[in-house]
Write a protein that holds these residues in place. Structure first.
Motif, mmCIF file in Angstrom:
data_model
loop_
_atom_site.group_PDB
_atom_site.id
_atom_site.type_symbol
_atom_site.label_atom_id
_atom_site.label_comp_id
_atom_site.label_asym_id
_atom_site.label_seq_id
_atom_site.Cartn_x
_atom_site.Cartn_y
_atom_site.Cartn_z
ATOM 1 N N VAL A 75 0.847 -1.194 0.000
ATOM 2 C CA VAL A 75 0.000 0.000 0.000
ATOM 3 C C VAL A 75 0.883 1.245 0.000
ATOM 4 O O VAL A 75 1.853 1.328 0.758
ATOM 5 C CB VAL A 75 -0.923 0.020 1.238
ATOM 6 N N VAL A 125 -7.844 2.900 -2.166
ATOM 7 C CA VAL A 125 -8.310 1.812 -1.310
ATOM 8 C C VAL A 125 -9.236 2.311 -0.205
ATOM 9 O O VAL A 125 -10.257 1.688 0.093
ATOM 10 C CB VAL A 125 -7.111 1.063 -0.690
ATOM 11 N N THR A 128 -6.210 -5.963 1.158
ATOM 12 C CA THR A 128 -5.581 -4.676 0.852
ATOM 13 C C THR A 128 -6.176 -3.565 1.704
ATOM 14 O O THR A 128 -5.463 -2.678 2.188
ATOM 15 C CB THR A 128 -5.749 -4.338 -0.638
ATOM 16 N N GLN A 129 -7.508 -3.589 1.900
ATOM 17 C CA GLN A 129 -8.135 -2.580 2.759
ATOM 18 C C GLN A 129 -7.643 -2.709 4.192
ATOM 19 O O GLN A 129 -7.405 -1.694 4.870
ATOM 20 C CB GLN A 129 -9.656 -2.717 2.690
ATOM 21 N N ARG A 147 -8.985 -3.409 -4.330
ATOM 22 C CA ARG A 147 -9.781 -3.043 -3.151
ATOM 23 C C ARG A 147 -10.242 -4.288 -2.384
ATOM 24 O O ARG A 147 -11.325 -4.283 -1.781
ATOM 25 C CB ARG A 147 -10.997 -2.205 -3.559
ATOM 26 N N THR A 155 -2.809 1.371 -9.909
ATOM 27 C CA THR A 155 -3.313 1.311 -8.534
ATOM 28 C C THR A 155 -4.700 1.933 -8.443
ATOM 29 O O THR A 155 -5.125 2.681 -9.323
ATOM 30 C CB THR A 155 -2.381 2.041 -7.559
#
Length: 449
Positions: free
Chosen positions: A139, A172, A214-215, A210, A169
């Motif tokens: 991230v 997010v 990743t979140q 998303r 990208t």
């Protein structure tokens, strides 16, 4: 007499403190995010003998993998100014550079500053290093617009302000006050008449997708980045109220058990709690509290006390342990859910604060019941003691008057909660000794079968 003096002192401190610190909080002047997109550019041009009018503008920021932000401002100006700049590129460069030198913008020292004309549009490009860094799970966290816990006012002085991450990208997280929901960029819309503020808690997290992982990585990165200033705010505001609540809980338990003579009048206690709920609701009417998320929680609390008090006074036998737990917890939770689902009030992040207000006093009822029946009452005690912390977390970072003012408010709320909670605990204690024909489980954390 001492209580009245204490109350007056508290009210005076609450009234004087904002007046004392207000000018300090208000002394920071708002800063434009662009600068060359609005009035400062026009003023500098005028000082150079150019009558310039900004007709429209856009600001795009592309953040690379190395964390460097590449800024591009496109400012459409009036024909006369555009003609002057086309004929004299050096004058354009001089005016733009002077605008940055004289102004107080979010960007203090742009690097690789370049200017050119594209028809009637002034194009300004520059770089800003260290706008972002790599966090967890690949991230890229843009922390450039976050104020690190300070109160800072940055407004959008352009018609469209967009921040995008590295190619491939997506955005997010969901930053506050975001204007559009594009997947690949964060966009704010402004203009001459509408110049929205950038929230001083703005983080932009860009990642490959998303997905839930990743979140989770994005939010973990944000939490790690903000811990350095959030933790001191949390300690400064909630530590003393939490200790005070813990001492109060111990005192309520000790006094109730120490002076219990076995002849408690449940009907009298029920009437007192019901009367407390009635007085509470009359106070809400007197103050005109009829709308808003917190008013829904406040009215729910009053109705809870009134109903539980009436039932305890008339039919205490129906108030078994799990019914008491349900009556204490379910109404405020339902109220929060209804408000967040069916109104425009932003309550999802503030729900813990609202619940702590609505549930804490009510939890003294099953707390007292469990203590009387020798059930494990620790879950209730922990929840009550943790209430100041739970209330404070959604308010972080604490802007405005700062943690000291929040501390004053929380101490006052804690004292009121303990006073009312002592009465509610006494009723729960009495119900635990009165109710017959039902033996709850040995732990309050077990589910009913």
């Amino acid at each position: 007499m001492k209580f009245r003096a204490l109350l007056v002192s508290f009210l005076l401190v609450a009234a004087v403190f904002p007046a004392a610190v207000g000018p300090v909080a208000a002394s920071e002047q708002p800063r434009p995010v662009c600068g060359v997109c609005s009035d400062p550019f026009e003023s500098t041009a005028k000082n150079s003998g150019i009558e310039l009018a900004v007709e429209s503008s856009e600001l795009d920021v592309h953040v690379g993998d190395d964390g460097v932000g590449h800024w591009t401002a496109r400012i459409t100006v009036n024909d006369a100014a555009a003609s002057t700049f086309r004929d004299d590129p050096e004058l354009l460069e001089q005016v733009v550079s002077q605008t940055f030198d004289d102004g107080r913008f979010r960007v203090d020292d742009p690097e690789n500053l370049e200017t050119r004309m594209d028809g009637d549009t002034v194009v300004v490009t520059f770089d800003v290093p260290e706008m972002a860094y790599r966090g967890y799970g690949d991230v890229l966290l843009v922390d450039y617009f976050n104020a690190d816990g300070n109160t800072r006012f940055v407004y959008v002085d352009t018609d469209r302000f967009t921040v995008s991450g590295p190619d491939g990208t997506v955005l997010v997280n969901d930053p506050p006050r975001l204007e559009t929901g594009e997947e690949t960029a964060a966009t704010w819309l402004g203009g001459p008449e509408d110049r929205p503020m950038l929230d001083d808690e703005t983080y932009l997290a860009f990642g490959p997708d998303r997905s839930l992982t990743t979140q989770a990585a994005a939010h973990a990165t944000i939490a790690a980045d903000s811990a350095s200033y959030l933790v001191p705010d949390l300690i400064g505001a909630a530590l003393i109220p939490t200790l005070l609540m813990a001492l109060g809980v111990v005192a309520v338990q000790y006094v109730t058990k120490r002076f219990d003579d076995g002849g408690t009048d449940v009907a009298l206690l029920g009437g007192l709690v019901g009367g407390l709920g009635l007085v509470w609701m009359l106070g809400l009417v007197a103050m005109g509290v009829f709308s808003g998320a917190l008013s829904a929680i406040a009215w729910t609390l009053g109705v809870q006390f009134l109903v539980v008090g009436v039932v305890a006074a008339r039919r205490p036998g129906v108030l078994t342990f799990w019914r008491v737990v349900a009556a204490s917890v379910i109404p405020p939770v339902v109220a929060v859910l209804l408000v967040s689902l069916f109104t425009n009030t932003y309550l999802s992040w503030g729900a813990p604060s609202a619940l702590s207000l609505g549930v804490t006093v009510a939890l003294f009822l099953p707390f007292g019941y469990a203590a009387r029946r020798d059930i494990d009452a620790r879950p209730f005690a922990v929840a009550i003691v943790a209430a100041p912390v739970v209330f404070t977390i959604p308010t972080l970072p604490i802007g405005g008057f700062g943690p000291a003012f929040m501390l004053i408010l929380l101490v006052g709320w804690t004292l009121l909660t303990l006073v009312a909670g002592a009465l509610v605990y006494r009723l729960g204690w009495a119900l635990g000794g009165q109710t017959e024909g039902y033996r709850p489980p040995e732990s309050a954390t077990e589910t009913a079968t």
